[in-house]
Design a protein around this motif. Structure first.
Motif, mmCIF file in Angstrom:
data_model
loop_
_atom_site.group_PDB
_atom_site.id
_atom_site.type_symbol
_atom_site.label_atom_id
_atom_site.label_comp_id
_atom_site.label_asym_id
_atom_site.label_seq_id
_atom_site.Cartn_x
_atom_site.Cartn_y
_atom_site.Cartn_z
ATOM 1 N N THR A 26 9.008 14.507 -53.344
ATOM 2 C CA THR A 26 9.736 15.580 -53.917
ATOM 3 C C THR A 26 8.508 16.742 -54.337
ATOM 4 O O THR A 26 7.559 16.107 -54.758
ATOM 5 C CB THR A 26 10.537 15.466 -55.290
ATOM 6 O OG1 THR A 26 9.829 14.838 -56.034
ATOM 7 C CG2 THR A 26 11.626 14.465 -54.523
ATOM 8 N N LEU A 27 8.702 17.956 -54.718
ATOM 9 C CA LEU A 27 7.986 18.992 -55.255
ATOM 10 C C LEU A 27 7.675 18.261 -56.753
ATOM 11 O O LEU A 27 6.489 18.547 -57.068
ATOM 12 C CB LEU A 27 8.466 20.162 -55.285
ATOM 13 C CG LEU A 27 7.602 21.383 -55.289
ATOM 14 C CD1 LEU A 27 6.624 21.457 -54.302
ATOM 15 C CD2 LEU A 27 8.286 22.753 -55.259
ATOM 16 N N THR A 28 8.512 17.800 -57.558
ATOM 17 C CA THR A 28 8.260 17.100 -58.942
ATOM 18 C C THR A 28 7.373 16.208 -58.873
ATOM 19 O O THR A 28 6.294 16.241 -59.898
ATOM 20 C CB THR A 28 9.830 16.784 -59.345
ATOM 21 O OG1 THR A 28 10.529 18.222 -59.259
ATOM 22 C CG2 THR A 28 9.643 16.510 -60.703
ATOM 23 N N ARG A 29 7.522 15.063 -57.943
ATOM 24 C CA ARG A 29 6.564 14.085 -57.680
ATOM 25 C C ARG A 29 5.131 14.734 -57.346
ATOM 26 O O ARG A 29 4.212 13.931 -58.134
ATOM 27 C CB ARG A 29 6.979 13.138 -56.707
ATOM 28 C CG ARG A 29 6.187 11.991 -56.574
ATOM 29 C CD ARG A 29 6.013 11.204 -58.132
ATOM 30 N NE ARG A 29 5.150 9.849 -57.776
ATOM 31 C CZ ARG A 29 4.170 9.460 -58.780
ATOM 32 N NH1 ARG A 29 4.311 10.187 -60.148
ATOM 33 N NH2 ARG A 29 3.388 8.645 -58.458
ATOM 34 N N LEU A 30 5.040 15.653 -56.678
ATOM 35 C CA LEU A 30 3.725 16.219 -56.070
ATOM 36 C C LEU A 30 3.103 16.736 -57.336
ATOM 37 O O LEU A 30 1.904 16.623 -57.618
ATOM 38 C CB LEU A 30 3.882 17.152 -55.088
ATOM 39 C CG LEU A 30 2.323 17.915 -54.669
ATOM 40 C CD1 LEU A 30 1.433 16.663 -53.989
ATOM 41 C CD2 LEU A 30 2.808 18.757 -53.341
ATOM 42 N N SER A 31 3.847 17.565 -58.179
ATOM 43 C CA SER A 31 3.518 18.097 -59.185
ATOM 44 C C SER A 31 2.819 17.047 -60.309
ATOM 45 O O SER A 31 1.899 17.160 -60.872
ATOM 46 C CB SER A 31 4.645 18.759 -60.001
ATOM 47 O OG SER A 31 4.185 19.210 -61.381
ATOM 48 N N GLU A 32 3.505 15.966 -60.758
ATOM 49 C CA GLU A 32 2.957 14.910 -61.150
ATOM 50 C C GLU A 32 1.540 14.300 -60.917
ATOM 51 O O GLU A 32 0.716 14.105 -61.731
ATOM 52 C CB GLU A 32 4.141 13.867 -61.686
ATOM 53 C CG GLU A 32 5.478 14.252 -62.126
ATOM 54 C CD GLU A 32 6.432 13.227 -61.836
ATOM 55 O OE1 GLU A 32 6.238 12.112 -61.439
ATOM 56 O OE2 GLU A 32 7.470 13.635 -62.562
ATOM 57 N N VAL A 36 -0.084 19.943 -61.173
ATOM 58 C CA VAL A 36 -0.083 21.752 -61.147
ATOM 59 C C VAL A 36 1.432 21.863 -61.209
ATOM 60 O O VAL A 36 2.377 20.791 -60.764
ATOM 61 C CB VAL A 36 -0.031 22.046 -59.482
ATOM 62 C CG1 VAL A 36 0.004 23.489 -59.431
ATOM 63 C CG2 VAL A 36 -1.867 21.847 -59.391
ATOM 64 N N SER A 37 1.760 22.779 -61.919
ATOM 65 C CA SER A 37 3.261 22.956 -62.495
ATOM 66 C C SER A 37 4.188 23.230 -61.057
ATOM 67 O O SER A 37 3.778 23.506 -60.249
ATOM 68 C CB SER A 37 3.560 24.152 -63.195
ATOM 69 O OG SER A 37 3.365 25.257 -62.411
ATOM 70 N N VAL A 38 5.595 22.706 -61.170
ATOM 71 C CA VAL A 38 6.480 22.897 -60.159
ATOM 72 C C VAL A 38 6.482 24.306 -59.568
ATOM 73 O O VAL A 38 6.688 24.764 -58.266
ATOM 74 C CB VAL A 38 7.729 22.282 -60.344
ATOM 75 C CG1 VAL A 38 8.966 22.705 -59.357
ATOM 76 C CG2 VAL A 38 7.708 20.994 -60.754
ATOM 77 N N VAL A 39 6.399 25.117 -60.567
ATOM 78 C CA VAL A 39 6.645 26.759 -60.207
ATOM 79 C C VAL A 39 5.303 27.094 -59.479
ATOM 80 O O VAL A 39 5.649 27.691 -58.391
ATOM 81 C CB VAL A 39 6.531 27.529 -61.780
ATOM 82 C CG1 VAL A 39 6.448 28.973 -61.070
ATOM 83 C CG2 VAL A 39 7.882 27.188 -62.433
ATOM 84 N N SER A 42 5.723 25.762 -55.853
ATOM 85 C CA SER A 42 6.834 26.523 -55.363
ATOM 86 C C SER A 42 6.523 27.859 -54.831
ATOM 87 O O SER A 42 6.538 28.084 -53.698
ATOM 88 C CB SER A 42 8.109 26.565 -56.259
ATOM 89 O OG SER A 42 9.117 27.230 -55.516
ATOM 90 N N ILE A 43 5.426 28.236 -55.508
ATOM 91 C CA ILE A 43 4.876 29.750 -55.078
ATOM 92 C C ILE A 43 4.053 29.433 -53.923
ATOM 93 O O ILE A 43 4.197 30.038 -52.890
ATOM 94 C CB ILE A 43 3.827 30.445 -56.146
ATOM 95 C CG1 ILE A 43 5.065 30.851 -57.277
ATOM 96 C CG2 ILE A 43 3.137 31.339 -55.739
ATOM 97 C CD1 ILE A 43 4.195 31.299 -58.504
ATOM 98 N N LEU A 44 3.157 28.083 -53.954
ATOM 99 C CA LEU A 44 2.560 27.908 -52.806
ATOM 100 C C LEU A 44 3.296 27.548 -51.567
ATOM 101 O O LEU A 44 3.087 28.125 -50.427
ATOM 102 C CB LEU A 44 1.587 26.778 -53.101
ATOM 103 C CG LEU A 44 0.663 26.080 -52.018
ATOM 104 C CD1 LEU A 44 -0.277 27.334 -51.497
ATOM 105 C CD2 LEU A 44 -0.114 25.079 -52.500
ATOM 106 N N LYS A 45 4.497 26.817 -51.733
ATOM 107 C CA LYS A 45 5.140 26.148 -50.676
ATOM 108 C C LYS A 45 6.102 27.487 -49.763
ATOM 109 O O LYS A 45 6.238 27.260 -48.907
ATOM 110 C CB LYS A 45 6.081 25.510 -51.131
ATOM 111 C CG LYS A 45 7.202 24.954 -50.412
ATOM 112 C CD LYS A 45 8.138 23.833 -51.238
ATOM 113 C CE LYS A 45 9.280 24.552 -51.959
ATOM 114 N NZ LYS A 45 10.476 24.855 -51.346
ATOM 115 N N ASN A 46 6.205 28.662 -50.817
ATOM 116 C CA ASN A 46 7.024 29.653 -50.129
ATOM 117 C C ASN A 46 6.229 30.701 -49.595
ATOM 118 O O ASN A 46 6.704 31.899 -49.506
ATOM 119 C CB ASN A 46 8.031 30.246 -51.387
ATOM 120 C CG ASN A 46 9.135 29.411 -51.518
ATOM 121 O OD1 ASN A 46 9.464 28.806 -50.578
ATOM 122 N ND2 ASN A 46 9.254 28.968 -52.721
ATOM 123 N N ASP A 47 4.885 30.576 -49.456
ATOM 124 C CA ASP A 47 3.718 31.276 -49.033
ATOM 125 C C ASP A 47 3.816 32.626 -49.915
ATOM 126 O O ASP A 47 3.377 33.686 -49.297
ATOM 127 C CB ASP A 47 4.190 31.676 -47.640
ATOM 128 C CG ASP A 47 4.001 30.768 -46.677
ATOM 129 O OD1 ASP A 47 3.336 29.817 -46.852
ATOM 130 O OD2 ASP A 47 4.820 30.728 -45.548
#
Length: 76
Positions: A26-32, A36-39, A42-47
């Motif tokens: 999950t994005l949350t697990r990657l963040s941990e 790097v914050s989930v936000v 998410s910005i990176l993930k959404n280009d």
């Protein structure tokens, strides 16, 4: 308008969603894992990212066990 001010497409696509899905992460697990914050992920993930630090890029690739070229690809 200089390229740095351009808010249009960068010509780079981030495959973070696909890599996370392939690894069952999950994005949350990657963040941990990368600190790097989930936000921001998410910005990176959404280009929508305008820049990324080499240290962040390296940490993401380490956590996902991938190469930079698997994460970031040209989006022509």
């Amino acid at each position: 308008m200089s390229p740095a001010e351009d808010e249009g497409p960068s010509g780079v696509h981030c495959r973070l969603d696909e890599l996370l899905d392939a690894r069952g992460m999950t994005l949350t697990r990657l963040s941990e894992l990368v600190g790097v914050s989930v936000v921001n992920l998410s910005i990176l993930k959404n280009d929508r990212a305008r820049a990324i630090r080499y240290s962040t890029l390296s940490a993401i690739c380490r956590a996902l066990d991938c190469e930079i070229g698997e994460l970031l690809v040209r989006a022509d």
